[in-house]
Design an enzyme around this catalytic site. Structure first.
Site, PDB file in Angstrom:
ATOM      1  N   TYR A  52      52.810  70.859  -4.260  1.00  0.00           N
ATOM      2  CA  TYR A  52      51.501  70.765  -3.613  1.00  0.00           C
ATOM      3  C   TYR A  52      51.226  72.066  -2.866  1.00  0.00           C
ATOM      4  CZ  TYR A  52      52.078  65.770  -4.543  1.00  0.00           C
ATOM      5  OH  TYR A  52      52.271  64.562  -5.152  1.00  0.00           O
ATOM      6  N   GLU A  92      59.153  64.812 -20.067  1.00  0.00           N
ATOM      7  CA  GLU A  92      58.834  66.214 -20.333  1.00  0.00           C
ATOM      8  C   GLU A  92      60.036  67.138 -20.162  1.00  0.00           C
ATOM      9  OE1 GLU A  92      55.323  67.646 -18.397  1.00  0.00           O
ATOM     10  OE2 GLU A  92      54.087  66.045 -19.230  1.00  0.00           O
ATOM     11  N   ASN A 134      42.414  62.216  -9.265  1.00  0.00           N
ATOM     12  CA  ASN A 134      42.329  62.648 -10.662  1.00  0.00           C
ATOM     13  C   ASN A 134      41.913  61.465 -11.536  1.00  0.00           C
ATOM     14  OD1 ASN A 134      42.712  63.690 -13.236  1.00  0.00           O
ATOM     15  ND2 ASN A 134      44.933  63.805 -13.064  1.00  0.00           N
ATOM     16  N   CYS A 148      48.586  65.440 -13.335  1.00  0.00           N
ATOM     17  CA  CYS A 148      48.870  65.403 -11.904  1.00  0.00           C
ATOM     18  C   CYS A 148      50.338  65.061 -11.636  1.00  0.00           C
ATOM     19  CB  CYS A 148      47.928  64.452 -11.177  1.00  0.00           C
ATOM     20  SG  CYS A 148      47.769  62.832 -11.914  1.00  0.00           S
ATOM     21  N   HIS A 149      51.008  64.467 -12.620  1.00  0.00           N
ATOM     22  CA  HIS A 149      52.425  64.148 -12.455  1.00  0.00           C
ATOM     23  C   HIS A 149      53.282  65.407 -12.338  1.00  0.00           C
ATOM     24  CE1 HIS A 149      51.800  64.495 -16.823  1.00  0.00           C
ATOM     25  NE2 HIS A 149      53.056  64.921 -16.871  1.00  0.00           N
TER      26      HIS A 149
END
Length: 139
Positions: A68, A125, A89, A97-98
């Site tokens: 952030y 991911e 979002n 946003c993850h």
């Protein structure tokens, strides 16, 4: 649009994504199967602070994270404001946003499933290498 991924329910505002809803569903299914890393869909970005944060999130490559604070510094803002914008979002997953985490934690996640879904997405991911995203600090 409502989708279920890894057993978690996710709502996306498909009105902000150009193209047919069935195409987006197919792309999301490919992402879940590990066959897709990016989405071939234009997202209508609002002309607001949330839109600026969404653009910053879209720039985060698959398998990577930003804090952030990183995004706040980029936008000359504050990490809390960035976190709030992430929570607004309207198209999670497509606008990732993850991939935005706290400096020493995963932070929050406003989609159903909360932080458990965020961790599942980041684990997906990172594949077999949690150090690739720095996620080893959170396990």
């Amino acid at each position: 649009m409502h989708v279920t991924m890894w057993g978690f329910d996710v709502d996306l505002d498909e009105r902000l994504v150009e193209g047919a809803p069935d195409d987006l569903r197919a792309q999301l299914a490919e992402y879940e199967l590990g066959e897709r890393q990016t989405f071939d869909a234009e997202v209508q970005i609002p002309d607001s602070f949330t839109g600026k944060v969404m653009k910053a999130m879209l720039a985060i490559p698959y398998g990577e994270t930003r804090t952030y604070g990183d995004i706040a510094a980029e936008l000359d803002s504050h990490p809390v404001a960035v976190g709030q914008a992430c929570g607004r979002n309207p198209v999670p997953l497509v606008v990732p946003c993850h991939r935005v985490v706290g400096a020493d934690s995963l932070g929050g996640f406003s989609a159903a499933g909360g932080v458990d879904l965020k961790q599942a997405l980041l684990t997906h991911e990172s594949a077999d290498d949690p150090e690739q995203t720095g996620l080893d600090a959170f396990y």
